[in-house]
Design a protein around this motif. Sequence first.
Motif, PDB file in Angstrom:
ATOM      1  N   ILE A  37       0.825  -1.207   0.000  1.00 42.68           N
ATOM      2  CA  ILE A  37       0.000   0.000   0.000  1.00 42.68           C
ATOM      3  C   ILE A  37       0.859   1.257   0.000  1.00 42.68           C
ATOM      4  CG2 ILE A  37      -1.676   1.332   1.350  1.00 42.68           C
ATOM      5  CD1 ILE A  37      -2.886  -1.296   2.257  1.00 42.68           C
ATOM      6  N   PHE A  40       2.818   1.434  -3.540  1.00 37.63           N
ATOM      7  CA  PHE A  40       2.103   1.321  -4.812  1.00 37.63           C
ATOM      8  C   PHE A  40       2.014   2.667  -5.530  1.00 37.63           C
ATOM      9  CE2 PHE A  40      -1.722   1.233  -7.484  1.00 37.63           C
ATOM     10  CZ  PHE A  40      -1.447   0.117  -8.239  1.00 37.63           C
ATOM     11  N   ASP A  53       2.035  -7.318  -4.999  1.00 35.47           N
ATOM     12  CA  ASP A  53       1.300  -6.139  -5.449  1.00 35.47           C
ATOM     13  C   ASP A  53       0.197  -6.518  -6.433  1.00 35.47           C
ATOM     14  OD1 ASP A  53       2.883  -4.394  -3.956  1.00 35.47           O
ATOM     15  OD2 ASP A  53       4.376  -4.249  -5.547  1.00 35.47           O
ATOM     16  N   TRP A  57      -3.641  -5.682  -5.510  1.00 31.73           N
ATOM     17  CA  TRP A  57      -4.325  -4.591  -6.219  1.00 31.73           C
ATOM     18  C   TRP A  57      -5.171  -5.055  -7.402  1.00 31.73           C
ATOM     19  CZ3 TRP A  57      -4.531   0.013  -4.011  1.00 31.73           C
ATOM     20  CH2 TRP A  57      -3.558   0.337  -3.055  1.00 31.73           C
TER      21      TRP A  57
END
Length: 332
Positions: A37, A40, A53, A57
Amino acid sequence: MPIFRLMLPLALLIISLVIAVSSGQYSLSLTEIWQSISQFGNELSQQGLSQQDIVLWNIRLPRIATAILVGIALSVAGVTYQGMFKNPLVSPDILGVTSGAGLGAVTAIYFDFPLPIIQLFAFAGGLFAVGLVYFIASTVRRQNPILALVLSGVAISALLGAGISLLKILADPYSQLSTITFWLLGGLNMTSFDDLKLVAPLVLFALIPLILLRWRMNVLSLDDEEVTALGVNIKRTRLIFILCATLMTSAVVSVTGIIGWVGLIIPHIARLWSGADFRLLLPTCILLGSTFLLITDTLARCLFAIEIPLGVITAFVGAPFFLSLLIKGERQ
């Protein structure tokens, strides 16, 4: 205190959210989640993303956000229908919403339309079914308009269900039938942020009037003569509630397929916790509905090596709970 009544459902939602983010076939630790987080925003391209990731996401967060949205929509629609019809056994499919959406989606699958068209057909089918039910009920001269709506909804749902069965028989058993079956069972495995961009505004658009007019639901619990004496336009108010509940149900069903029992059992749980006052009952349903969908979706993708359709999990959880409520009420 009303605020205190919301603290426990909010805490349950936060806990279930953390569990849902970290659990899955590819588990993520809290440290990995925080790193993903925090970093990113600095990544400029998908090529620079790590595996954690991509999982977080591109797969997990869209699914979790959709689960929260679906839980809110179905539980709010359920408590709205139950309050408006003065019947705790009413659920979002009572007016043919899910059957209409199911027939629309099955029709699109039968003609091999792409996924966006399938979702559009499902959404239009849900709205068309409720419009047909409301039109038939308005032409029937009965002293009880709510009973006319319910009976019309039962009949139209049976008719649309027959149409779904017919298309399943006519569908190609090697390709179309499996797609139809999995869609009717419901699930979040195909959701993405693009789906959220389409569905979230519709759910929010339908939710705002219910929040602003939540005090009128308490008024509708009175007799029609008393409601009229208070200066409330019964017909217009009921129409607003029906349209809002139907819009949010059709929107989420068009993306996830048919997910049952949420709109039936969550209002019961919320009513046991917060009471029958709709001003507190509505936010309680929002919190508990999203929590319930998060938990059941986490179970659906973590219990076995293959993913179980979400509608199967909600039925396994919802049906015994509902039977326990019936037995408990009978003993009391």
